[in-house]
Design a protein around this motif. Structure first.
Motif, PDB file in Angstrom:
ATOM      1  N   HIS A  16       0.815  -1.215   0.000  1.00  0.00           N
ATOM      2  CA  HIS A  16       0.000   0.000   0.000  1.00  0.00           C
ATOM      3  C   HIS A  16       0.853   1.271   0.000  1.00  0.00           C
ATOM      4  N   GLY A  17       1.964   1.240  -0.724  1.00  0.00           N
ATOM      5  CA  GLY A  17       2.842   2.399  -0.785  1.00  0.00           C
ATOM      6  C   GLY A  17       3.720   2.575   0.432  1.00  0.00           C
ATOM      7  N   ARG A  18       3.699   1.593   1.323  1.00  0.00           N
ATOM      8  CA  ARG A  18       4.506   1.665   2.539  1.00  0.00           C
ATOM      9  C   ARG A  18       5.737   0.779   2.386  1.00  0.00           C
ATOM     10  N   ALA A  19       6.905   1.312   2.718  1.00  0.00           N
ATOM     11  CA  ALA A  19       8.149   0.547   2.678  1.00  0.00           C
ATOM     12  C   ALA A  19       8.345  -0.191   4.001  1.00  0.00           C
ATOM     13  N   VAL A  20       9.322  -1.110   4.024  1.00  0.00           N
ATOM     14  CA  VAL A  20       9.614  -1.852   5.253  1.00  0.00           C
ATOM     15  C   VAL A  20      10.487  -1.003   6.185  1.00  0.00           C
ATOM     16  N   SER A  21      10.833  -1.573   7.315  1.00  0.00           N
ATOM     17  CA  SER A  21      11.356  -0.800   8.444  1.00  0.00           C
ATOM     18  C   SER A  21      12.684  -0.091   8.178  1.00  0.00           C
ATOM     19  N   GLY A  22      12.807   1.076   8.769  1.00  0.00           N
ATOM     20  CA  GLY A  22      14.031   1.854   8.732  1.00  0.00           C
ATOM     21  C   GLY A  22      13.753   3.291   9.117  1.00  0.00           C
ATOM     22  N   SER A  23      14.528   3.824  10.063  1.00  0.00           N
ATOM     23  CA  SER A  23      14.374   5.209  10.509  1.00  0.00           C
ATOM     24  C   SER A  23      15.729   5.905  10.545  1.00  0.00           C
ATOM     25  N   PHE A  24      15.734   7.172  10.156  1.00  0.00           N
ATOM     26  CA  PHE A  24      16.921   8.024  10.204  1.00  0.00           C
ATOM     27  C   PHE A  24      16.754   8.965  11.389  1.00  0.00           C
ATOM     28  N   VAL A  25      17.753   9.010  12.255  1.00  0.00           N
ATOM     29  CA  VAL A  25      17.693   9.849  13.452  1.00  0.00           C
ATOM     30  C   VAL A  25      18.881  10.803  13.451  1.00  0.00           C
ATOM     31  N   LYS A  26      18.590  12.087  13.553  1.00  0.00           N
ATOM     32  CA  LYS A  26      19.649  13.090  13.644  1.00  0.00           C
ATOM     33  C   LYS A  26      19.755  13.559  15.087  1.00  0.00           C
ATOM     34  N   THR A  27      20.967  13.474  15.647  1.00  0.00           N
ATOM     35  CA  THR A  27      21.231  13.908  17.003  1.00  0.00           C
ATOM     36  C   THR A  27      22.227  15.068  16.971  1.00  0.00           C
ATOM     37  N   PRO A  28      22.435  15.761  18.082  1.00  0.00           N
ATOM     38  CA  PRO A  28      23.431  16.838  18.096  1.00  0.00           C
ATOM     39  C   PRO A  28      24.851  16.356  17.816  1.00  0.00           C
ATOM     40  N   SER A  29      25.084  15.043  17.913  1.00  0.00           N
ATOM     41  CA  SER A  29      26.429  14.499  17.714  1.00  0.00           C
ATOM     42  C   SER A  29      26.571  13.675  16.440  1.00  0.00           C
ATOM     43  N   GLY A  30      25.585  13.712  15.574  1.00  0.00           N
ATOM     44  CA  GLY A  30      25.657  12.948  14.336  1.00  0.00           C
ATOM     45  C   GLY A  30      24.399  12.147  14.103  1.00  0.00           C
ATOM     46  N   ALA A  31      24.314  11.538  12.930  1.00  0.00           N
ATOM     47  CA  ALA A  31      23.116  10.798  12.531  1.00  0.00           C
ATOM     48  C   ALA A  31      23.313   9.298  12.694  1.00  0.00           C
ATOM     49  N   LEU A  32      22.197   8.601  12.864  1.00  0.00           N
ATOM     50  CA  LEU A  32      22.220   7.147  12.932  1.00  0.00           C
ATOM     51  C   LEU A  32      20.973   6.588  12.266  1.00  0.00           C
ATOM     52  N   LEU A  33      21.024   5.309  11.963  1.00  0.00           N
ATOM     53  CA  LEU A  33      19.872   4.585  11.451  1.00  0.00           C
ATOM     54  C   LEU A  33      19.448   3.545  12.474  1.00  0.00           C
ATOM     55  N   VAL A  34      18.153   3.363  12.605  1.00  0.00           N
ATOM     56  CA  VAL A  34      17.632   2.243  13.382  1.00  0.00           C
ATOM     57  C   VAL A  34      16.887   1.342  12.405  1.00  0.00           C
ATOM     58  N   ASP A  35      17.459   0.188  12.157  1.00  0.00           N
ATOM     59  CA  ASP A  35      17.021  -0.796  11.168  1.00  0.00           C
ATOM     60  C   ASP A  35      17.258  -0.288   9.748  1.00  0.00           C
ATOM     61  N   CYS A  36      17.334  -1.258   8.843  1.00  0.00           N
ATOM     62  CA  CYS A  36      17.783  -0.935   7.485  1.00  0.00           C
ATOM     63  C   CYS A  36      17.199  -1.966   6.527  1.00  0.00           C
TER      64      CYS A  36
END
Length: 364
Positions: A16-36
């Motif tokens: 339904h136009g939805r992709a599988v899991s993955g989030s991009f998080v930006k913090t004051p010390s750099g970015a990270l991904l949770v799941d890919c």
């Protein structure tokens, strides 16, 4: 303070136009991904391109990712990693990357003894346990496992039920907490928190005392000083220490995990799977997943401000039903849509930009 980009809200497979899991998080010390999950690098690039056209001063650059965190080994959460690592190499990356994932001691030991192999059924290990996948990915990466930039592969055995601090803390001023969950395999949620903040320096107070620039510098850096009128304590020139801000991404889990009630600080945002509608608890338990009601209960016991629902079954077309089910228990609940961006300010205000509504901003 924090930006959270939801880049996949579907469970198991795109629907339904939805992709599988993955989030991009930006913090004051750099970015990270949770799941890919599958296609994560394409989603990041496309999302960043849309942001450039939006007028918002927000980006999701893959080159800024310093850490990748996995919640568990299922392929809808992991299968996009290897292509992304290879693209980073092609893009000329030189910055180190840290990858942290849950596993168990026995699987870690087996993978070291059988690098690159798939465990037989009698071993009792899931064939995609992250200890197994790590060894396979290393073997596939470039020449002799060299991706062209340093990668720190870290496996964390999940041997307890209560939250604990990650043994690896790759971002200065950011505390990563592992929240053990229940999914039939080693699994966890990740709480990402600010730490080490200082109260605002009272420059007006320093000026009233006619302090020198050097004395002000020392006080601002936390050093007590001696003046002609006596000793001055640096702590007396600092305001109240700000509360830590945090977000927690649950990964896949059943809805009866008491670890959510044992967090040291309540999350400003809880991103929680809601694979099934409220009322489908039996089906959710069978497959080690949650309903929207389960997600709301975890939001309650963790004293979460805002609950962001995700990971919907392909059988769910209208996500408003998911949201309504959660709001019966937790009023500040919202069913996430791919492309949503949540922000947490220093004082804990939570906002959302909805891409599907031309980046309309909501105060949550």
């Amino acid at each position: 303070m924090f930006e959270l980009h939801i880049l996949g809200t579907s469970s198991a497979r795109p629907a339904h136009g939805r992709a599988v899991s993955g989030s991009f998080v930006k913090t004051p010390s750099g970015a990270l991904l949770v799941d890919c999950g599958e296609g994560m690098q394409s989603r990041l690039v496309e999302h960043n391109s849309a942001l450039k056209k939006s007028g918002l001063q927000i980006r999701s650059k893959m080159s800024k990712v310093r850490t990748i965190l996995f919640t568990h080994c299922h392929l809808d959460h992991t299968w996009g990693l290897l292509p992304m690592l290879q693209t980073m190499d092609l893009d000329g990356r030189t910055e180190p990357l840290t990858i942290i994932a849950p596993s168990c001691q026995d699987a870690i030991a087996w993978a070291k003894e059988h690098p690159g192999e798939t465990p037989p059924p009698e071993s009792g290990f899931h064939p995609t346990d992250l200890a197994i996948l790590f060894e396979q990915w290393k073997a596939l990466g470039g020449k002799d496992g060299d991706f062209g930039y340093p990668i720190d592969w870290k496996l964390v055995p999940i041997e307890q039920k209560s939250p604990f601090s990650s043994p690896v803390q790759p971002l200065d001023g950011i505390e990563l907490t592992i929240v053990p969950t229940k999914h039939g395999i080693p699994s966890c949620g990740w709480q990402i928190s600010s730490v080490g903040g200082k109260g605002k320096f009272d420059r007006a107070k320093a000026d009233e005392l006619n302090l020198s620039i050097e004395h002000i510098r020392l006080l601002a850096n936390g050093t007590d000083i001696e003046t002609s009128s006596g000793k001055l304590s640096a702590s007396d020139f600092r305001g109240e220490i700000p509360e830590p801000r945090s977000l927690l991404i649950s990964g896949d889990t059943t809805g009866d995990v008491e670890a959510f009630s044992e967090l040291s600080n309540p999350p400003d945002i809880l991103v929680h799977e809601a694979t099934h509608l409220a009322g489908n608890e039996e089906k959710a338990r069978k497959w080690n997943h949650s309903t929207s009601h389960d997600a709301a209960r975890h939001a309650q016991i963790s004293e979460t401000q805002v609950l962001a629902l995700t990971h919907y079954s392909s059988s769910i077309i209208d996500i408003n039903e998911i949201e309504a089910g959660a709001k019966n228990l937790h009023e500040r609940s919202i069913a996430s849509i791919d492309g949503d961006i949540f922000t947490i300010s220093k004082n804990g205000e939570v906002s959302m930009f909805r891409r599907q509504e031309e980046w309309k901003k909501y105060q949550l």
